[in-house]
Design an enzyme around this catalytic site. Structure first.
Site, PDB file in Angstrom:
ATOM      1  N   MET A 225      66.342  47.063  37.941  1.00  0.00           N
ATOM      2  CA  MET A 225      66.292  48.443  38.418  1.00  0.00           C
ATOM      3  C   MET A 225      65.734  48.511  39.840  1.00  0.00           C
ATOM      4  O   MET A 225      66.228  49.281  40.675  1.00  0.00           O
ATOM      5  CB  MET A 225      65.455  49.312  37.477  1.00  0.00           C
ATOM      6  CG  MET A 225      65.517  50.794  37.815  1.00  0.00           C
ATOM      7  SD  MET A 225      67.193  51.478  37.681  1.00  0.00           S
ATOM      8  CE  MET A 225      67.241  51.917  35.946  1.00  0.00           C
TER       9      MET A 225
ATOM     10  N   LYS B  86      27.529  48.687  18.461  1.00  0.00           N
ATOM     11  CA  LYS B  86      27.432  47.643  17.437  1.00  0.00           C
ATOM     12  C   LYS B  86      26.316  47.929  16.433  1.00  0.00           C
ATOM     13  O   LYS B  86      26.466  47.650  15.238  1.00  0.00           O
ATOM     14  CB  LYS B  86      27.210  46.282  18.095  1.00  0.00           C
ATOM     15  CG  LYS B  86      27.254  45.138  17.081  1.00  0.00           C
ATOM     16  CD  LYS B  86      27.311  43.772  17.707  1.00  0.00           C
ATOM     17  CE  LYS B  86      27.447  42.701  16.621  1.00  0.00           C
ATOM     18  NZ  LYS B  86      27.538  41.339  17.175  1.00  0.00           N
TER      19      LYS B  86
ATOM     20  N   GLU C  69      45.545  42.405  23.200  1.00  0.00           N
ATOM     21  CA  GLU C  69      45.196  43.772  22.790  1.00  0.00           C
ATOM     22  C   GLU C  69      46.249  44.795  23.220  1.00  0.00           C
ATOM     23  O   GLU C  69      46.488  45.783  22.522  1.00  0.00           O
ATOM     24  CB  GLU C  69      43.832  44.187  23.355  1.00  0.00           C
ATOM     25  CG  GLU C  69      42.649  43.467  22.748  1.00  0.00           C
ATOM     26  CD  GLU C  69      42.250  42.192  23.472  1.00  0.00           C
ATOM     27  OE1 GLU C  69      41.193  41.626  23.153  1.00  0.00           O
ATOM     28  OE2 GLU C  69      43.024  41.760  24.376  1.00  0.00           O
TER      29      GLU C  69
ATOM     30  N   PHE D  71      26.517  42.006  28.667  1.00  0.00           N
ATOM     31  CA  PHE D  71      27.705  41.180  28.512  1.00  0.00           C
ATOM     32  C   PHE D  71      28.789  41.953  27.769  1.00  0.00           C
ATOM     33  O   PHE D  71      28.564  42.505  26.708  1.00  0.00           O
ATOM     34  CB  PHE D  71      27.357  39.896  27.742  1.00  0.00           C
ATOM     35  CG  PHE D  71      28.542  39.012  27.486  1.00  0.00           C
ATOM     36  CD1 PHE D  71      29.197  38.364  28.532  1.00  0.00           C
ATOM     37  CD2 PHE D  71      29.017  38.828  26.196  1.00  0.00           C
ATOM     38  CE1 PHE D  71      30.303  37.558  28.296  1.00  0.00           C
ATOM     39  CE2 PHE D  71      30.118  38.015  25.953  1.00  0.00           C
ATOM     40  CZ  PHE D  71      30.766  37.375  27.004  1.00  0.00           C
ATOM     41  N   GLN D  72      29.972  42.001  28.345  1.00  0.00           N
ATOM     42  CA  GLN D  72      31.142  42.686  27.799  1.00  0.00           C
ATOM     43  C   GLN D  72      30.863  44.170  27.512  1.00  0.00           C
ATOM     44  O   GLN D  72      31.419  44.755  26.584  1.00  0.00           O
ATOM     45  CB  GLN D  72      31.665  41.977  26.545  1.00  0.00           C
ATOM     46  CG  GLN D  72      32.281  40.608  26.872  1.00  0.00           C
ATOM     47  CD  GLN D  72      33.087  40.019  25.742  1.00  0.00           C
ATOM     48  OE1 GLN D  72      32.847  40.298  24.569  1.00  0.00           O
ATOM     49  NE2 GLN D  72      34.039  39.155  26.075  1.00  0.00           N
TER      50      GLN D  72
END
Length: 560
Positions: free
Chosen positions: A467, A163, A51, A113-114
């Site tokens: 760096m 949802k 993602e 969940f999630q």
């Protein structure tokens, strides 16, 4: 017509002219992906490997075009994986709309969940965000998100949709997107007059061009302005290309790794004109000692930036392009031969230098510039290679350097390169990375090969975090804590394993053939260039020092 929430999302994206989205599906966003499947001939979906890659790809798409980039993710970890990409866009004022799905309304706040409060998580790093719990608000919210992302000072907007809203149905009424007007209502005549007076009185002006000039599309106006007042020009990392790096008045980048010419010139000038620049600490060094001989005129669309980091003597608030157009009409032609001549002498005295005997990052980038005639679009990761890309590739046009400036996001460039190439299929698009950065999101090479996106990935492999090592060498008595990457990773084999072409370069004479081959192949190519672990970015300003304290390798040797 009656549509479900997911179909409304797709219709709203089509309204806004969205042709490509980047994302990764999951349980809560499945309804939207189902609707997207039915419209795959109208909106292209790019499935990234992660993602974060989707967010960076949408960012690259947006930066290289000026359009709004769009990314999608599911709830929970899918949404949180977007966070770094959203923050990257926020820091650099990139128009982005991130659409996430969340658990159904009855499950919110139950540690389902999630489930995560992604609106709460992203509140500090978005221009605005929404959570849609009622389908009646869905279309209006998406339209508002695109408007906010583009208007004034652009930035990312997050829309989180539960949802059950994606499944609910209601009547959908098409709408024409609201035209985004340039911000001119705050441009005051008195501010314009004061600016003109300061410019006319100045004997030694210097122009600092920032990212706002790129975002505003003001390159033509900036060039006319610089030549009309006959002033040297420097830029920030974000301002690259708004004033051509090939122009005779250009002095190089300002700040920590800016040129001595720019740093000394800004210190000596009597008027500094900042155009769309926010005076980042990497640009100013010690803010109390910044441009202390000068009056400062700041031009910016965001009033919050005026006097935020550096106190100024005058300012004009509004769209940069509009302001410069007004100034260009009214300002008389100036001739400042003595001042400009002095700055040109500094350019000759303090050129950028690197070791010509061995293969180095600057040599690779200069060769890339020569072979592409400066017409490629360059994306970068963050570190030494990023600074070399800013120093040694001359950007002639805006939106040709795509890089993370404000947040400094390692792992940004490859995703951004994919998004940039999709938006600019006829241009050569090259991502320049160090081996440390490349490791972070190198899985996106698989994305490029999956869709046969012909990007060129150059890895400047010094087997260290370059760096950070540079700082450890100069300021930590060479205590190389956790910066050595001297292992057995073979980037050529890795590229080939993911379906790309892999080329290894260890000598200067191999650079040109490798780049020309990569351009000719028209497929994803990884070029690994092995360089020395102790190559450094010069010049350099120590943290907290004034920019006039810029030093290079010769200065360091002389001090010792």
């Amino acid at each position: 017509m009656k549509l479900n929430g997911s179909e409304i999302v797709i219709e709203c994206l089509k309204e806004q002219g969205v042709d490509t989205v980047f994302g990764y599906p999951g349980g809560t966003i499945l309804n939207i992906y189902d609707a997207l499947y039915k419209h795959s001939d109208e909106i292209r979906h790019i499935l990234t490997s992660h993602e974060q890659g989707a967010a960076h790809a949408a960012d690259g798409y947006a930066r290289s075009t000026g359009k709004v980039g769009v990314c999608l993710a599911t709830s929970g970890p899918g949404a949180t994986n977007l966070v770094t990409g959203i923050a990257t866009a926020y820091m650099d004022s990139v128009p982005l709309v991130a659409i996430t799905a969340n658990v159904a309304v009855p499950l919110l706040g139950r540690d389902s969940f999630q489930e995560i409060d992604i609106a709460g998580v992203t509140m500090p790093i978005t221009k605005h965000n929404f959570i849609v719990k009622d389908i009646a608000m869905l279309a209006e919210t998406i339209r508002k998100a695109f408007e906010i992302a583009q208007s004034g000072r652009p930035g990312p907007v997050l829309v989180d949709i539960t949802k059950d809203v994606t499944a609910a149905t209601m009547k959908y009424t098409p709408a024409v997107p609201k035209k985004i007007e340039r911000k001119t209502d705050e441009i005051k005549e008195s501010d314009i007059e004061k600016a003109i007076k300061l410019i006319n009185q100045s004997k030694k002006p210097f122009i600092l061009v920032g990212g706002g000039a790129v975002i505003s599309g003001a390159a033509e106006e900036v060039t006319e302005f610089a030549h009309k007042i006959h002033s040297p020009v420097t830029d920030t990392l974000m301002g690259k290309g708004a004033f051509s790096g090939e122009d005779e008045l250009y002095t190089g980048m300002l700040g920590m790794h800016g040129t001595k010419t720019a740093n000394f010139g800004v210190t000596e000038c009597d008027l500094l004109i900042a155009i769309g620049a926010r005076f980042s600490d990497r640009v100013t060094g010690n803010a109390k000692k910044f441009a202390y001989n000068a009056k400062i005129l700041q031009i910016d669309v965001d009033p919050a930036e005026i006097n935020k980091n550096v106190l100024v003597d005058a300012s004009i608030t509004g769209d940069v392009k509009e302001i410069l157009a007004k100034l260009n009409i009214r300002i008389e032609q100036h001739n400042r031969e003595e001042w400009v001549g002095h700055i040109m002498e500094l350019k000759e005295k303090y050129p950028l230098k690197y070791n010509p005997e061995i293969l180095t990052g600057p040599y690779v980038i200069e060769e890339l510039y020569r072979i592409t005639d400066g017409d490629a679009v360059i994306t970068t990761e963050v570190g030494q290679h990023q600074m070399w890309s800013a120093q040694y590739y001359k950007y002639k046009k805006p939106r040709t350097l795509i890089t993370s400036g404000g947040l400094g996001t390692m792992g940004y460039g490859l995703g951004a390169c994919i998004g940039t190439k999709i938006a600019n299929p006829d241009k050569i698009v090259v991502n320049i990375a160090g081996d440390g950065c490349f490791r972070m999101n190198m899985n996106e090479i698989a994305t490029a090969t999956r869709y046969n996106i012909p990007i060129i990935q150059i890895v400047l492999n010094n087997h260290v975090l370059g760096m950070v090592r540079q700082w450890q060498t100069l300021f930590y008595e060479k205590r190389y804590s956790a910066t050595v990457l001297n292992d057995s990773v073979d980037f050529v084999k890795l590229a080939e394993a993911m379906g790309a072409e892999g080329i290894k370069v260890t000598k200067k004479e191999e650079v040109e053939p490798a780049i020309r081959k990569a351009i000719s192949l028209n497929k994803p190519v990884v070029i690994e260039c092995v360089i020395d672990s102790d190559d450094k970015v010069w010049p350099m300003v120590p943290a907290g020092a004034a920019i006039e304290e810029s030093f290079n390798e010769d200065d360091l040797k002389n001090r010792k």
